[in-house]
Scaffold this active site. Structure first.
Site, PDB file in Angstrom:
ATOM      1  N   ARG A   1       1.514  14.316  13.757  1.00 44.48           N
ATOM      2  CA  ARG A   1       1.982  14.152  12.377  1.00 44.48           C
ATOM      3  C   ARG A   1       2.013  15.457  11.582  1.00 44.48           C
ATOM      4  O   ARG A   1       1.301  15.626  10.582  1.00 44.48           O
ATOM      5  CB  ARG A   1       1.158  13.090  11.652  1.00 44.48           C
ATOM      6  CG  ARG A   1       1.227  11.756  12.350  1.00 44.48           C
ATOM      7  CD  ARG A   1       0.486  10.680  11.621  1.00 44.48           C
ATOM      8  NE  ARG A   1       1.219  10.130  10.500  1.00 44.48           N
ATOM      9  CZ  ARG A   1       0.703   9.220   9.665  1.00 44.48           C
ATOM     10  NH1 ARG A   1      -0.518   8.800   9.819  1.00 44.48           N
ATOM     11  NH2 ARG A   1       1.427   8.755   8.678  1.00 44.48           N
TER      12      ARG A   1
ATOM     13  N   ASP B   1       4.913   0.218  12.110  1.00 43.82           N
ATOM     14  CA  ASP B   1       3.659  -0.338  11.583  1.00 43.82           C
ATOM     15  C   ASP B   1       3.434  -1.793  12.012  1.00 43.82           C
ATOM     16  O   ASP B   1       2.348  -2.337  11.797  1.00 43.82           O
ATOM     17  CB  ASP B   1       3.618  -0.242  10.055  1.00 43.82           C
ATOM     18  CG  ASP B   1       3.399   1.188   9.590  1.00 43.82           C
ATOM     19  OD1 ASP B   1       3.060   2.049  10.425  1.00 43.82           O
ATOM     20  OD2 ASP B   1       3.579   1.452   8.388  1.00 43.82           O
TER      21      ASP B   1
ATOM     22  N   LYS C   1       0.842  -1.213   0.000  1.00 40.91           N
ATOM     23  CA  LYS C   1       0.000   0.000   0.000  1.00 40.91           C
ATOM     24  C   LYS C   1       0.864   1.244   0.000  1.00 40.91           C
ATOM     25  O   LYS C   1       0.659   2.176  -0.780  1.00 40.91           O
ATOM     26  CB  LYS C   1      -0.916   0.014   1.235  1.00 40.91           C
ATOM     27  CG  LYS C   1      -1.562   1.368   1.492  1.00 40.91           C
ATOM     28  CD  LYS C   1      -2.318   1.430   2.806  1.00 40.91           C
ATOM     29  CE  LYS C   1      -1.501   1.717   4.021  1.00 40.91           C
ATOM     30  NZ  LYS C   1      -1.403   3.103   4.478  1.00 40.91           N
ATOM     31  N   ASN C   2       1.866   1.264   0.908  1.00 40.36           N
ATOM     32  CA  ASN C   2       2.636   2.499   1.089  1.00 40.36           C
ATOM     33  C   ASN C   2       3.632   2.759  -0.029  1.00 40.36           C
ATOM     34  O   ASN C   2       4.298   3.792  -0.043  1.00 40.36           O
ATOM     35  CB  ASN C   2       3.331   2.500   2.457  1.00 40.36           C
ATOM     36  CG  ASN C   2       2.312   2.760   3.561  1.00 40.36           C
ATOM     37  OD1 ASN C   2       1.174   3.160   3.279  1.00 40.36           O
ATOM     38  ND2 ASN C   2       2.705   2.520   4.802  1.00 40.36           N
TER      39      ASN C   2
ATOM     40  N   CYS D   1      -3.866  12.801  13.281  1.00 42.68           N
ATOM     41  CA  CYS D   1      -4.624  11.568  13.139  1.00 42.68           C
ATOM     42  C   CYS D   1      -4.490  10.786  14.438  1.00 42.68           C
ATOM     43  O   CYS D   1      -3.773  11.201  15.351  1.00 42.68           O
ATOM     44  CB  CYS D   1      -4.160  10.757  11.943  1.00 42.68           C
ATOM     45  SG  CYS D   1      -2.602   9.979  12.183  1.00 42.68           S
TER      46      CYS D   1
ATOM     47  N   ARG E   1      -3.411  10.981   4.597  1.00 42.97           N
ATOM     48  CA  ARG E   1      -2.301  11.917   4.697  1.00 42.97           C
ATOM     49  C   ARG E   1      -1.405  11.929   3.469  1.00 42.97           C
ATOM     50  O   ARG E   1      -0.921  12.969   3.055  1.00 42.97           O
ATOM     51  CB  ARG E   1      -1.418  11.548   5.886  1.00 42.97           C
ATOM     52  CG  ARG E   1      -2.012  11.810   7.213  1.00 42.97           C
ATOM     53  CD  ARG E   1      -1.000  11.486   8.269  1.00 42.97           C
ATOM     54  NE  ARG E   1       0.227  12.211   8.057  1.00 42.97           N
ATOM     55  CZ  ARG E   1       0.412  13.468   8.397  1.00 42.97           C
ATOM     56  NH1 ARG E   1      -0.554  14.147   8.974  1.00 42.97           N
ATOM     57  NH2 ARG E   1       1.564  14.061   8.165  1.00 42.97           N
TER      58      ARG E   1
ATOM     59  N   ARG F   1      -8.625  -0.216   4.522  1.00 42.61           N
ATOM     60  CA  ARG F   1      -7.672   0.774   3.986  1.00 42.61           C
ATOM     61  C   ARG F   1      -6.350   0.124   3.598  1.00 42.61           C
ATOM     62  O   ARG F   1      -5.634   0.629   2.748  1.00 42.61           O
ATOM     63  CB  ARG F   1      -7.371   1.856   5.040  1.00 42.61           C
ATOM     64  CG  ARG F   1      -8.519   2.773   5.331  1.00 42.61           C
ATOM     65  CD  ARG F   1      -8.059   3.908   6.213  1.00 42.61           C
ATOM     66  NE  ARG F   1      -6.897   4.564   5.627  1.00 42.61           N
ATOM     67  CZ  ARG F   1      -6.064   5.363   6.285  1.00 42.61           C
ATOM     68  NH1 ARG F   1      -6.257   5.601   7.548  1.00 42.61           N
ATOM     69  NH2 ARG F   1      -5.046   5.913   5.675  1.00 42.61           N
TER      70      ARG F   1
HETATM   71  C1  EPZ Z   1       4.807   6.678   6.736  1.00 48.37           C
HETATM   72  O1  EPZ Z   1       4.152   7.771   7.350  1.00 48.37           O
HETATM   73  C2  EPZ Z   1       3.786   5.566   6.607  1.00 48.37           C
HETATM   74  N1  EPZ Z   1       2.676   6.046   5.805  1.00 48.37           N
HETATM   75  C3  EPZ Z   1       3.284   5.158   7.987  1.00 48.37           C
HETATM   76  O2  EPZ Z   1       2.403   4.075   7.830  1.00 48.37           O
HETATM   77  C4  EPZ Z   1       4.486   4.718   8.819  1.00 48.37           C
HETATM   78  O3  EPZ Z   1       4.047   4.423  10.121  1.00 48.37           O
HETATM   79  C5  EPZ Z   1       5.530   5.835   8.871  1.00 48.37           C
HETATM   80  O4  EPZ Z   1       5.912   6.224   7.523  1.00 48.37           O
HETATM   81  C6  EPZ Z   1       6.809   5.435   9.594  1.00 48.37           C
HETATM   82  O5  EPZ Z   1       7.364   4.309   8.987  1.00 48.37           O
HETATM   83  C7  EPZ Z   1       2.759   6.008   4.501  1.00 48.37           C
HETATM   84  O6  EPZ Z   1       3.762   5.602   3.900  1.00 48.37           O
HETATM   85  C8  EPZ Z   1       1.559   6.453   3.742  1.00 48.37           C
HETATM   86  P1  EPZ Z   1       7.168   9.892   8.841  1.00 48.37           P
HETATM   87  P2  EPZ Z   1       4.830   9.213   7.346  1.00 48.37           P
HETATM   88  O7  EPZ Z   1       7.154  11.162   8.091  1.00 48.37           O
HETATM   89  O8  EPZ Z   1       5.579   9.387   6.090  1.00 48.37           O
HETATM   90  C9  EPZ Z   1       7.195  13.181  12.361  1.00 48.37           C
HETATM   91  C10 EPZ Z   1       0.288   3.004   7.866  1.00 48.37           C
HETATM   92  O9  EPZ Z   1      -0.387   2.461   8.776  1.00 48.37           O
HETATM   93  N2  EPZ Z   1       7.181  14.217  11.307  1.00 48.37           N
HETATM   94  O10 EPZ Z   1       8.330   8.970   8.670  1.00 48.37           O
HETATM   95  O11 EPZ Z   1       3.775  10.195   7.684  1.00 48.37           O
HETATM   96  C11 EPZ Z   1       5.914  12.352  12.409  1.00 48.37           C
HETATM   97  O12 EPZ Z   1       4.902  13.015  13.127  1.00 48.37           O
HETATM   98  C12 EPZ Z   1       0.992   4.314   8.124  1.00 48.37           C
HETATM   99  O13 EPZ Z   1       0.402   2.509   6.734  1.00 48.37           O
HETATM  100  C13 EPZ Z   1       7.285  15.546  11.654  1.00 48.37           C
HETATM  101  O14 EPZ Z   1       7.398  15.898  12.841  1.00 48.37           O
HETATM  102  O15 EPZ Z   1       5.824   9.060   8.572  1.00 48.37           O
HETATM  103  C14 EPZ Z   1       6.396  11.073  13.052  1.00 48.37           C
HETATM  104  O16 EPZ Z   1       6.434  11.239  14.440  1.00 48.37           O
HETATM  105  C15 EPZ Z   1       0.716   4.845   9.490  1.00 48.37           C
HETATM  106  N3  EPZ Z   1       7.299  16.491  10.670  1.00 48.37           N
HETATM  107  C16 EPZ Z   1       7.835  10.938  12.513  1.00 48.37           C
HETATM  108  O17 EPZ Z   1       8.190  12.242  12.042  1.00 48.37           O
HETATM  109  C17 EPZ Z   1       7.188  16.147   9.342  1.00 48.37           C
HETATM  110  O18 EPZ Z   1       7.181  17.057   8.497  1.00 48.37           O
HETATM  111  C18 EPZ Z   1       7.994   9.967  11.352  1.00 48.37           C
HETATM  112  O19 EPZ Z   1       6.988  10.214  10.378  1.00 48.37           O
HETATM  113  C19 EPZ Z   1       7.088  14.799   8.997  1.00 48.37           C
HETATM  114  C20 EPZ Z   1       7.089  13.837  10.002  1.00 48.37           C
END
Ligand code: EPZ
Length: 421
Positions: free
Chosen positions: A121, A306, A22-23, A116, A92, A398
């Site tokens: 996030r 995840d 999916k991702n 969320c 997102r 989803r």
């Molecule tokens: C991706 O989310 C995945 N989603 C998530 O899977 C997964 O849990 C996550 O990566 C970590 O592996 C998709 O690929 C669609 P991050 P993403 O940016 O890209 C903080 C699922 O169930 N952050 O690596 O949003 C953030 O809040 C989902 O399939 C900021 O502070 O994750 C988090 O604490 C859930 N500022 C950390 O970084 C930013 O601008 C890592 O988030 C961006 C992120």
């Protein structure tokens, strides 16, 4: 709204086909906005998130056609530079259309995605990176209004911490920028390498995806490609853990061990046997109880956040006490009280969860708050005594393709039932 009824205690035997990730699928779908030519994607899972993103792309002018797990996307002309709140808030990853729209149209208006269930996030890293590439960004009434007159320009960007979304988004914006972009402290998830493979096949010049430093030489346009999405490592881990809790022996066809990162050794430490075979991953539980194992979630190749909820479900009936530390998201233990309703012994203290293994859980009605948390309740139900009823199945729809039939085919007693109230 359907629910999933599970009668636990049946070991699983047979094959479970692992779907496309999916991702990865949703990121390569966004990437197709960068080209005027038709892009054909295969191994695209049929999931609510994929359908949702198709709607968003169609809003921007994409002609989308689906045939089974093949998806053809063609955006000869961008017809709207606005990604509305009503679509972006549901998923997102749709925020990432901002980069491609900006690269192709020099301006865009995209709704902020909002928080969320698993945490706040924010998207500050995405926006800072786009600004470094020369975009002017304003926030107005919940929307990001961005412009890059004369086009985006390559830059050196060092992320303060690892973000999957910000790495992908910046890559998407930089492929059509003028000059060279270097990303430092980039995320290394396999889906990032998959996205780069797709973009490179379309004519982009990206080196180092899958490592911490990614170099992108901007090109003026991208062409057409046929790309197959890589297998879903989270779905792979989920079904391996289903065997861990329910017992049995299953082949996860199409799955690959190297995509599991640290999850592979953690799963093996519990006592699960996992081997590559010609047809995929063979997962077997010998007659013994699983052993408690400690994990800390980390960016890839560390243990994936995840799979944290699912691992916790498996640890509820392991031999001994397991400590689980969630370091990526601040609010990702909402499955714990639901598991406790099934008899699990879990103590949460900030980022740390302590799980004391019990002999067996007891089925109960449970409710999930997000996709991976829902799957942890399904896993728990497969090992529990009696019936578990998981409500809010839309979360599972989803991200897990054909969940009920995949489990039924290996002997699990699961059934989708309509919500009664
Ligand atoms: C991706 O989310 C995945 N989603 C998530 O899977 C997964 O849990 C996550 O990566 C970590 O592996 C998709 O690929 C669609 P991050 P993403 O940016 O890209 C903080 C699922 O169930 N952050 O690596 O949003 C953030 O809040 C989902 O399939 C900021 O502070 O994750 C988090 O604490 C859930 N500022 C950390 O970084 C930013 O601008 C890592 O988030 C961006 C992120």
């Amino acid at each position: 709204m359907d629910r999933l009824a599970i009668i636990g205690g049946r070991p699983l035997y047979g094959d479970i086909p692992i779907s496309g990730a999916k991702n990865s699928a949703i990121k390569v779908m966004v990437a197709t906005l960068l080209s005027e030519e038709k892009v054909s994607l295969s191994n695209v899972p049929d999931l609510a998130d994929v359908r949702q993103l198709m709607r968003l792309l169609e809003n921007h002018g994409t002609i989308a056609e689906r045939d089974g797990n093949r998806l053809s996307l063609h955006t000869p002309k961008i017809t709207s530079r606005v990604a509305p709140y009503d679509i972006v808030r549901k998923m997102r990853a749709s925020f990432n259309v901002l980069g491609p729209l900006l690269a192709r149209e020099e301006e865009a208006k995209v709704s902020l995605p909002g928080g969320c269930a698993i945490g706040a996030r924010p998207v500050d890293l995405h926006l800072k990176a786009l600004e470094a590439l020369g975009a002017k960004i304003e926030l107005d009434e919940g929307y990001v209004i961005a412009s890059a007159k004369g086009g985006l320009k390559g830059a050196e960007i060092s992320f303060p911490f690892v973000s999957v979304g910000a790495t992908e988004h910046t890559m998407l914006a930089a492929v059509l920028a003028q000059g060279k972009t270097v990303l430092q402290n980039a995320a290394r998830e396999p889906e990032i390498a998959d996205l780069a493979d797709c973009l490179n096949a379309m004519g982009a010049k990206i080196k180092g995806a899958g490592r911490s430093t990614i170099e992108i030489d901007g090109v003026t346009s991208l062409g057409s490609v046929a790309h197959s999405v890589l297998p879903d490592r989270i779905e792979t881990g989920a079904y391996a853990m289903a065997v861990g809790i329910a017992g049995g022996e299953v082949i996860l066809t199409n799955a690959r061990t190297e995509l599991l990162g640290a999850a592979l050794s953690s799963l093996r430490e519990t006592g699960l046997e996992i081997e590559d075979s010609e047809r995929g991953l063979r997962v077997k539980k010998n007659g013994k109880k699983l052993q408690a194992v400690d994990i800390v979630t980390q960016p890839f190749p560390g243990f994936p956040t995840d799979l944290q909820a699912l691992f916790m479900a498996m640890m509820t009936t392991a031999e001994g006490t397991s400590s689980i530390k969630e370091t990526i998201f601040e609010n990702r233990y909402m499955h714990a009280p639901e598991l406790a309703r099934m008899g699990a012994d879990i103590h949460i203290d900030g980022q740390l969860a302590t799980v004391r293994g019990k002999d067996r859980l007891k089925g109960a009605p449970v409710m999930a708050t997000d996709l991976r948390a829902s799957m942890s309740l399904v896993i728990a139900g497969l090992g529990a005594e009696g019936q578990t009823m998981v409500s809010r199945l839309y979360h599972l729809d989803r991200g897990f393709e054909n969940l009920a039939s995949k489990l039924q085919n290996v002997g699990a007693l699961v059934e989708r039932v309509p919500e009664t109230d």
